[in-house]
Design a protein around this motif. Structure first.
Motif, PDB file in Angstrom:
ATOM      1  N   VAL A   1       5.442  10.365 -20.038  1.00  0.00           N
ATOM      2  CA  VAL A   1       5.779   9.921 -18.688  1.00  0.00           C
ATOM      3  C   VAL A   1       6.005   8.417 -18.746  1.00  0.00           C
ATOM      4  N   ASN A   2       7.169   7.964 -18.246  1.00  0.00           N
ATOM      5  CA  ASN A   2       7.521   6.547 -18.283  1.00  0.00           C
ATOM      6  C   ASN A   2       7.759   6.059 -16.857  1.00  0.00           C
ATOM      7  N   ALA A   3       7.089   4.966 -16.463  1.00  0.00           N
ATOM      8  CA  ALA A   3       7.266   4.346 -15.153  1.00  0.00           C
ATOM      9  C   ALA A   3       7.758   2.921 -15.370  1.00  0.00           C
ATOM     10  N   SER A   4       8.810   2.522 -14.632  1.00  0.00           N
ATOM     11  CA  SER A   4       9.388   1.199 -14.828  1.00  0.00           C
ATOM     12  C   SER A   4       9.881   0.652 -13.501  1.00  0.00           C
ATOM     13  N   ALA A   5       9.973  -0.706 -13.427  1.00  0.00           N
ATOM     14  CA  ALA A   5      10.489  -1.395 -12.246  1.00  0.00           C
ATOM     15  C   ALA A   5      11.607  -2.314 -12.697  1.00  0.00           C
ATOM     16  N   PHE A   6      12.715  -2.367 -11.930  1.00  0.00           N
ATOM     17  CA  PHE A   6      13.857  -3.189 -12.316  1.00  0.00           C
ATOM     18  C   PHE A   6      14.746  -3.400 -11.103  1.00  0.00           C
TER      19      PHE A   6
ATOM     20  N   VAL B   1      15.512  -3.091  -5.322  1.00  0.00           N
ATOM     21  CA  VAL B   1      14.400  -3.046  -6.270  1.00  0.00           C
ATOM     22  C   VAL B   1      14.152  -1.558  -6.561  1.00  0.00           C
ATOM     23  N   CYS B   2      14.241  -1.211  -7.834  1.00  0.00           N
ATOM     24  CA  CYS B   2      14.163   0.202  -8.217  1.00  0.00           C
ATOM     25  C   CYS B   2      12.891   0.465  -9.000  1.00  0.00           C
ATOM     26  N   PHE B   3      12.240   1.559  -8.686  1.00  0.00           N
ATOM     27  CA  PHE B   3      11.067   2.032  -9.425  1.00  0.00           C
ATOM     28  C   PHE B   3      11.392   3.436  -9.937  1.00  0.00           C
ATOM     29  N   GLU B   4      11.339   3.601 -11.253  1.00  0.00           N
ATOM     30  CA  GLU B   4      11.738   4.877 -11.862  1.00  0.00           C
ATOM     31  C   GLU B   4      10.538   5.525 -12.545  1.00  0.00           C
ATOM     32  N   VAL B   5      10.343   6.829 -12.276  1.00  0.00           N
ATOM     33  CA  VAL B   5       9.289   7.621 -12.932  1.00  0.00           C
ATOM     34  C   VAL B   5       9.981   8.797 -13.614  1.00  0.00           C
ATOM     35  N   ALA B   6       9.932   8.817 -14.950  1.00  0.00           N
ATOM     36  CA  ALA B   6      10.633   9.857 -15.727  1.00  0.00           C
ATOM     37  C   ALA B   6       9.641  10.615 -16.594  1.00  0.00           C
TER      38      ALA B   6
ATOM     39  N   GLU C   1       0.836  -1.209   0.000  1.00  0.00           N
ATOM     40  CA  GLU C   1       0.000   0.000   0.000  1.00  0.00           C
ATOM     41  C   GLU C   1       0.875   1.264   0.000  1.00  0.00           C
ATOM     42  N   LYS C   2       1.891   1.277   0.857  1.00  0.00           N
ATOM     43  CA  LYS C   2       2.739   2.462   0.933  1.00  0.00           C
ATOM     44  C   LYS C   2       3.608   2.594  -0.316  1.00  0.00           C
ATOM     45  N   LEU C   3       4.075   1.478  -0.860  1.00  0.00           N
ATOM     46  CA  LEU C   3       4.872   1.525  -2.077  1.00  0.00           C
ATOM     47  C   LEU C   3       4.054   2.062  -3.241  1.00  0.00           C
ATOM     48  N   LEU C   4       2.773   1.594  -3.323  1.00  0.00           N
ATOM     49  CA  LEU C   4       1.893   2.096  -4.386  1.00  0.00           C
ATOM     50  C   LEU C   4       1.609   3.587  -4.174  1.00  0.00           C
ATOM     51  N   HIS C   5       1.473   3.987  -2.905  1.00  0.00           N
ATOM     52  CA  HIS C   5       1.244   5.417  -2.604  1.00  0.00           C
ATOM     53  C   HIS C   5       2.418   6.273  -3.120  1.00  0.00           C
ATOM     54  N   ILE C   6       3.649   5.765  -2.924  1.00  0.00           N
ATOM     55  CA  ILE C   6       4.833   6.492  -3.399  1.00  0.00           C
ATOM     56  C   ILE C   6       4.770   6.677  -4.909  1.00  0.00           C
ATOM     57  N   LEU C   7       4.495   5.543  -5.631  1.00  0.00           N
ATOM     58  CA  LEU C   7       4.534   5.603  -7.093  1.00  0.00           C
ATOM     59  C   LEU C   7       3.388   6.423  -7.659  1.00  0.00           C
ATOM     60  N   VAL C   8       2.209   6.338  -7.048  1.00  0.00           N
ATOM     61  CA  VAL C   8       1.072   7.133  -7.518  1.00  0.00           C
ATOM     62  C   VAL C   8       1.379   8.625  -7.350  1.00  0.00           C
ATOM     63  N   ASN C   9       1.978   8.950  -6.225  1.00  0.00           N
ATOM     64  CA  ASN C   9       2.315  10.362  -5.994  1.00  0.00           C
ATOM     65  C   ASN C   9       3.338  10.851  -7.027  1.00  0.00           C
TER      66      ASN C   9
ATOM     67  N   GLU D   1      16.755  18.654 -14.921  1.00  0.00           N
ATOM     68  CA  GLU D   1      17.269  19.889 -15.495  1.00  0.00           C
ATOM     69  C   GLU D   1      16.094  20.691 -16.016  1.00  0.00           C
ATOM     70  N   MET D   2      16.194  21.992 -15.857  1.00  0.00           N
ATOM     71  CA  MET D   2      15.109  22.856 -16.300  1.00  0.00           C
ATOM     72  C   MET D   2      14.911  22.721 -17.803  1.00  0.00           C
ATOM     73  N   GLY D   3      13.642  22.460 -18.173  1.00  0.00           N
ATOM     74  CA  GLY D   3      13.301  22.396 -19.592  1.00  0.00           C
ATOM     75  C   GLY D   3      13.447  21.033 -20.218  1.00  0.00           C
ATOM     76  N   THR D   4      14.090  20.059 -19.516  1.00  0.00           N
ATOM     77  CA  THR D   4      14.294  18.738 -20.113  1.00  0.00           C
ATOM     78  C   THR D   4      13.574  17.623 -19.363  1.00  0.00           C
ATOM     79  N   GLY D   5      13.030  17.896 -18.170  1.00  0.00           N
ATOM     80  CA  GLY D   5      12.274  16.893 -17.448  1.00  0.00           C
ATOM     81  C   GLY D   5      12.952  16.428 -16.176  1.00  0.00           C
ATOM     82  N   SER D   6      12.311  15.469 -15.493  1.00  0.00           N
ATOM     83  CA  SER D   6      12.800  14.980 -14.201  1.00  0.00           C
ATOM     84  C   SER D   6      12.692  13.461 -14.163  1.00  0.00           C
ATOM     85  N   THR D   7      13.585  12.844 -13.353  1.00  0.00           N
ATOM     86  CA  THR D   7      13.556  11.394 -13.147  1.00  0.00           C
ATOM     87  C   THR D   7      13.679  11.114 -11.654  1.00  0.00           C
ATOM     88  N   PHE D   8      12.632  10.491 -11.067  1.00  0.00           N
ATOM     89  CA  PHE D   8      12.635  10.083  -9.662  1.00  0.00           C
ATOM     90  C   PHE D   8      12.877   8.578  -9.623  1.00  0.00           C
ATOM     91  N   THR D   9      13.818   8.133  -8.772  1.00  0.00           N
ATOM     92  CA  THR D   9      14.117   6.703  -8.651  1.00  0.00           C
ATOM     93  C   THR D   9      13.942   6.294  -7.189  1.00  0.00           C
TER      94      THR D   9
END
Length: 556
Positions: free
Chosen positions: A462-467, A475-480, A439-447, A535-543
């Motif tokens: 927007v790309n979300a992946s798990a690896f 275990v890494c979850f990336e939202v870019a 539940e908390k892990l899903l809360h992190i990714l939804v946010n 970077e400003m103007g190119t996007g963000s990646t949260f891992t």
């Protein structure tokens, strides 16, 4: 100090004396050259008068020269031009002087003028009152003083140069028809200038050597006097002052009796008196300082302890004030927004006579959406409060990354569709089952996913992946996303409570500012973390990185 002072005294003195010597040498050279020119002019003038006198003598005595003893006139060929030219040639042969009689209309080509003589004839013709013309020039690559005087038509010259024009005179040349006072030619006298120039150069060199000897003597005298009378005493004063400044108040300057009456001696005496007074004052102050130090030591210890206690209390008060300020600001804004919307739509539904089914349906959906947002906000506040109170723990259970990513896709699809953003959700097949609070892990990714969609303009991705990481320990979850990006300054603050991009309440999108804070705290409950690259103007990646912990199914 000695070298600097000596240099400061020597440089202006050297410059002043050198300028005076140079002015003296130049003026002396000018006077020598002027005197040499006057001497040459006087010599040339005397010589020209002698030659002119001879010319006049021959001219006046032509009748006598050409009359025989019996009274018969017989032209002897001894006319003034022949005599003047011959005597000039003889004089030039015996000396370095060059004497010529020239004309711009010569009867003999040998009497043709050179450049200087042509210039002199022009000057005499343009100015009939001019009695002489001279300048320095060269002849046969030698320096000469050139001097000339005009030869004018006289009555005795009429027989050869007067009227009628064209008549052949006794010398066999046609007459020019000149009148009395007309310019016949010039007497040109050239005197070698090299002896005078050599003498002038020798005088200049001699004067220069004497001047430099005087300069050296002056500088040597000034250096010795200043070193003995100024630099050495000032050096002693400087050393004494430096020693006194360093705390050695017993230092004194030795003043010799002859020098005690001048300014430096008076200064040394004053410094010695000052050092004595300072020594007495210093001893008195040391006694007072020892007493005051003992008194202040106890007071300082007490004040230090009180200051530490006050500083700690101030820190806690500032943190509480800041927290309350953020809390009330954000909550007044975030709670008012959905409540205002709900109230507005309730008023619409209350007017049953003027609302159709479609409008009623939209109002109900809007009320439901704002109610859900209000509920989510309250839940976030309560969760944050429970975490701070230590009442929330991760409920570890077996989790499948595929299930997590499928639930994430279901939650974010509608948001991405409404925003016009392309959403991709994928999970690597290499990720095995692991232990986590689903539940908390899903809360992190939804946010993270909803934030990525919120800050990505229409047409973005927007790309979300798990690896698993390369070491297979996380275990890494990336939202870019390729949205607006986050500035370097905001990246340091974005996980703080009630902070969004730009670091203030006034922001272009809604939200309480608690989402990323809760996401970070939930990740830390798993002993994990959240990394950010942007970077400003190119996007963000949260891992999101969660330590991999394999479930124990009790199998052997």
């Amino acid at each position: 100090m000695g070298k600097n002072l000596e240099l400061r005294l020597a440089v202006p003195t050297t410059i002043a004396i050198s300028l005076l010597l140079v002015i003296s040498i130049v003026s002396d050279a000018w006077l020598q050259a002027r005197q040499a020119e006057e001497t040459l002019t006087e010599q040339a003038y005397i010589l020209s008068q002698e030659m002119q006198s001879m010319w006049d003598f021959i001219s006046v005595n032509q009748e006598l020269i050409n009359t025989d003893g019996d009274g018969t006139y017989t032209f002897k060929g001894l006319h003034c031009s022949i005599v003047g030219t011959s005597v000039g040639a003889l004089f030039s042969h015996r000396t370095d002087y060059v004497i010529r009689y020239v004309s711009d209309n010569p009867r003999n080509p040998k009497n043709a003028p050179d450049a200087f003589e042509t210039e002199a004839i022009g000057e005499f013709r343009s100015n009939t009152n001019l009695g002489e013309y001279y300048s320095f020039g060269t002849m046969n690559d030698e320096s000469y003083y050139r001097y000339s005087v005009p030869l004018k038509m006289q009555s005795a010259c009429a027989e050869c140069h007067g009227d009628p024009v064209g008549e052949i005179d006794v010398t066999g040349f046609p007459k020019e028809g000149l009148q009395s006072g007309d310019l016949v030619g010039i007497a040109s006298i050239s005197i070698p200038a090299k002896p005078y120039e050599d003498n002038l150069l020798e005088q200049i060199l001699l004067r220069s050597l004497l001047s430099f000897a005087v300069l050296a003597a002056c500088l040597l005298t000034i250096r010795r006097v200043t070193k003995r009378r100024v630099i050495k005493p000032l050096g002693a004063i400087a050393s004494a002052v430096q020693s006194i400044g360093g705390g050695n108040l017993e230092t004194r300057i030795e003043v010799e009796p002859p020098a005690s009456e001048d300014e430096i001696g008076s200064l040394s005496t004053c410094i010695n008196d000052m050092a004595g007074e300072l020594h007495s004052l210093h001893e008195d102050l040391e006694r007072l300082v020892r007493v005051r130090t003992e008194q202040l030591a106890d007071a300082n210890t007490t004040l230090t302890n009180q200051a530490r206690e006050l500083e700690a209390m101030n820190d806690r008060l500032r943190e509480n004030d800041l927290y309350k300020s953020h809390f009330f600001t954000m909550m007044s804004h975030e709670l008012r927004t959905p409540i205002t919307a709900i109230r507005a739509y309730v008023d619409i539904l209350d007017d049953v006579d003027e609302i159709d089914d479609a409008a009623r349906h939209n109002a109900v959906n809007a009320i439901r959406s704002n109610t859900q947002a209000l509920t989510k906000l309250v839940d976030n506040i309560l969760d944050s409060a429970r975490i701070e109170a230590g009442a929330v723990k991760a409920e570890m259970d077996v989790v499948d990354a595929n299930d997590i990513m499928n639930e994430l896709a279901k939650t974010l699809d509608s948001l991405a569709l409404d925003k016009g953003v392309s959403l991709t959700v994928a999970s690597s097949k290499e990720v095995p089952l692991f232990l986590a609070d689903e539940e908390k892990l899903l809360h992190i990714l939804v946010n993270l996913g909803s934030n990525a969609i919120k800050y990505t303009p229409a047409g973005g991705h927007v790309n979300a992946s798990a690896f698993l990481n390369a070491e297979k320990t996380m275990v890494c979850f990336e939202v870019a996303d390729d949205g607006v990006g986050i500035s370097k300054e905001d990246q340091r603050l974005i996980f703080d409570k009630f902070i969004q991009g730009e670091g203030s309440v006034a922001r272009p999108v809604s939200g309480s500012g608690l989402g990323l804070t809760l996401a970070k705290e939930y990740a830390e409950l798993h002993n994990g973390d959240i990394l950010l690259q942007s970077e400003m103007g190119t996007g963000s990646t949260f891992t999101v990185r969660i330590p991999f912990e394999a479930p124990d199914f009790g199998l052997e």
